[in-house]
Design a protein around this motif. Structure first.
Motif, short mmCIF file in Angstrom:
data_model
loop_
_atom_site.label_atom_id
_atom_site.label_comp_id
_atom_site.label_asym_id
_atom_site.label_seq_id
_atom_site.Cartn_x
_atom_site.Cartn_y
_atom_site.Cartn_z
N SER A 85 84.42 57.45 149.61
CA SER A 85 85.57 57.10 148.54
C SER A 85 86.72 58.07 148.70
O SER A 85 86.65 59.17 149.10
CB SER A 85 85.20 57.12 146.85
N PHE A 86 87.79 57.16 148.96
CA PHE A 86 89.39 58.09 149.16
C PHE A 86 89.80 58.57 147.66
O PHE A 86 89.95 57.73 146.98
CB PHE A 86 90.26 57.21 149.96
N ASP A 87 89.85 59.74 147.70
CA ASP A 87 90.42 60.44 146.34
C ASP A 87 91.82 60.59 146.53
O ASP A 87 92.38 61.36 145.49
CB ASP A 87 89.49 61.77 145.93
N GLY A 88 92.52 60.18 147.44
CA GLY A 88 94.13 60.39 147.55
C GLY A 88 94.51 61.41 148.42
O GLY A 88 95.31 61.95 148.98
N GLN A 89 93.44 62.36 148.74
CA GLN A 89 93.78 63.70 149.76
C GLN A 89 92.65 63.55 150.81
O GLN A 89 92.59 64.03 151.87
CB GLN A 89 93.59 64.90 149.08
N LYS A 90 91.26 63.23 150.65
CA LYS A 90 90.30 63.31 151.50
C LYS A 90 89.16 62.08 150.90
O LYS A 90 89.21 61.56 149.98
CB LYS A 90 89.60 64.54 151.65
N VAL A 91 88.49 61.95 152.20
CA VAL A 91 87.13 60.91 151.99
C VAL A 91 86.01 61.64 151.73
O VAL A 91 85.38 62.61 152.52
CB VAL A 91 86.87 59.90 153.35
N ASN A 92 85.34 61.27 150.45
CA ASN A 92 83.96 61.72 150.17
C ASN A 92 82.90 60.97 150.58
O ASN A 92 83.06 59.62 150.29
CB ASN A 92 83.95 62.11 148.62
N ASN A 93 82.23 61.39 151.51
CA ASN A 93 81.03 60.57 152.05
C ASN A 93 80.16 59.67 151.02
O ASN A 93 79.91 60.19 150.00
CB ASN A 93 80.29 61.58 153.07
N ALA A 94 79.87 58.60 151.62
CA ALA A 94 78.75 57.94 150.86
C ALA A 94 77.52 58.81 150.65
O ALA A 94 77.24 59.58 151.35
CB ALA A 94 78.48 56.59 151.62
N ASN A 95 76.69 58.30 149.63
CA ASN A 95 75.64 59.12 149.18
C ASN A 95 74.40 58.64 149.67
O ASN A 95 73.30 58.76 149.35
CB ASN A 95 75.61 59.49 147.83
#
Length: 342
Positions: free
Chosen positions: A215-225
């Motif tokens: 998920s892209f939070d506007g600054q970085k991508v948080n990996n899928a879980n």
């Protein structure tokens, strides 16, 4: 409307030739520069390219003079990079600093936090990283990457399965020899044989997939879980990667539900010239898909699936140097254009 000028870095190699094939007669893009090593520079493309694509060299490029790989030699708005990863590591940033949009097929920057790793059908929102990248690196241009060829094929088929809740993915790949380049696999190593190792391939599939579905939070991508486990094999097939996928899905759908999800998958990209009418094609025959019969579906841009069974288990197949390489970068560039980045 004037066409957008594009250059190809590494134009004489396997993927470089596929770029020329995919871009030939493109409605939006026009090849204005072909760049390659110093030994090819200064000569007509047709004289230095050991052309392997099953068509004639397009007239539009056969007489183009190959130029050295340097930003000052390229008159283009975007460059497609078919460079090896070691060369891409220094060359691609040099182009981005000079204001070029770089659509890269190389692995060098795929996992960088501020560089998008994009499959238009799967995670177009990750293009938002371009603005972060330009700010962080103070570049006038940017780099956008497409994933590893096997990662692309699997990820396209996983997108419609998100609705069922992905928990774990296991995949075994049977990868064509063209994925190693024309001189990458010795004949005596692959004839009458299967090689159960491709350097770095398993790690790419296992890490890239998590970034793509993050998920892209506007600054970085948080990996899928969810977790991905891969086993990769080189097989004596010229083009077309085959994958056996085991998908552990939370809601435990029936095979018919998964088949229906594949059939109904519509990413809404019909306005992009390289997007196939059917990004996923379902084969109901008991012995399909097969590389020789299915790799060219959708002009090489469709992913074919079949043998959907309880579990959920299925087989996926796609053209590794088109859907998995050159075509993927061109599709990314088309999306960039539509989003106003070109």
């Amino acid at each position: 409307m004037a066409k957008i000028k594009v250059g190809i870095l590494g134009a004489t190699g396997n993927v470089g030739q596929r770029f020329i094939q995919v871009l030939n007669n493109h409605p939006w893009f026009e090849i204005s520069a072909l760049a390659a090593s110093e030994r090819s520079a200064g000569k007509a493309y047709a004289d230095v390219a050991d052309w392997k694509v099953g068509t004639e060299i397009p007239d539009s490029v056969s007489d183009l003079t190959v130029v050295p790989i340097d930003p000052k030699n390229i008159d283009a708005d975007i460059v497609f990079s078919a460079l090896p990863a070691d060369l891409a590591m220094t060359i691609e940033p040099a182009f981005a600093k000079e204001g070029f949009v770089v659509a890269s097929n190389a692995s060098s920057f795929r996992m960088e936090q501020d560089i998008p790793l994009v499959i238009p059908e799967v995670n177009p929102e990750h293009l938002g990283l371009i603005d972060v990248q330009k700010k962080n690196r103070k570049w006038d241009g940017c780099i956008i990457t497409n994933p590893n060829c096997s990662t692309i094929m699997m990820s396209v088929t996983l997108k419609p399965l998100l609705q069922f809740g992905i928990q774990n993915i296991n995949v075994a790949t049977l990868q064509a020899i063209s994925g190693a380049g024309y001189n990458g696999v010795y004949a005596m190593s692959i004839y009458d044989n299967v090689v159960p190792f491709i350097g770095g391939e398993e790690e790419k599939i296992e890490t890239e997939t998590l970034k793509i579905f993050g998920s892209f939070d506007g600054q970085k991508v948080n990996n899928a879980n969810f977790k991905v486990s891969a086993a990769c094999h080189r097989v004596p097939v010229i083009d077309g990667h085959t994958e056996s996928v085991w998908a552990d899905l939370k809601s435990k759908p029936k095979p018919e539900e998964v088949r229906d999800a594949f059939l109904k998958f519509d990413p809404g990209l019909s306005h992009l010239p390289t997007e196939p009418k059917h990004p996923i094609i379902v084969r109901d025959e008991k012995d399909r898909p097969q590389p020789r019969l299915d790799r060219d579906m959708g002009k090489g841009m469709s992913v074919s699936v079949g043998r959907i069974r309880e579990g959920i288990r299925y087989v996926a197949l796609g053209h590794n140097t088109i859907r998995g390489a050159a075509g993927a970068s061109v599709l990314n560039a088309e999306l960039l254009h539509k989003k106003g980045y070109l």
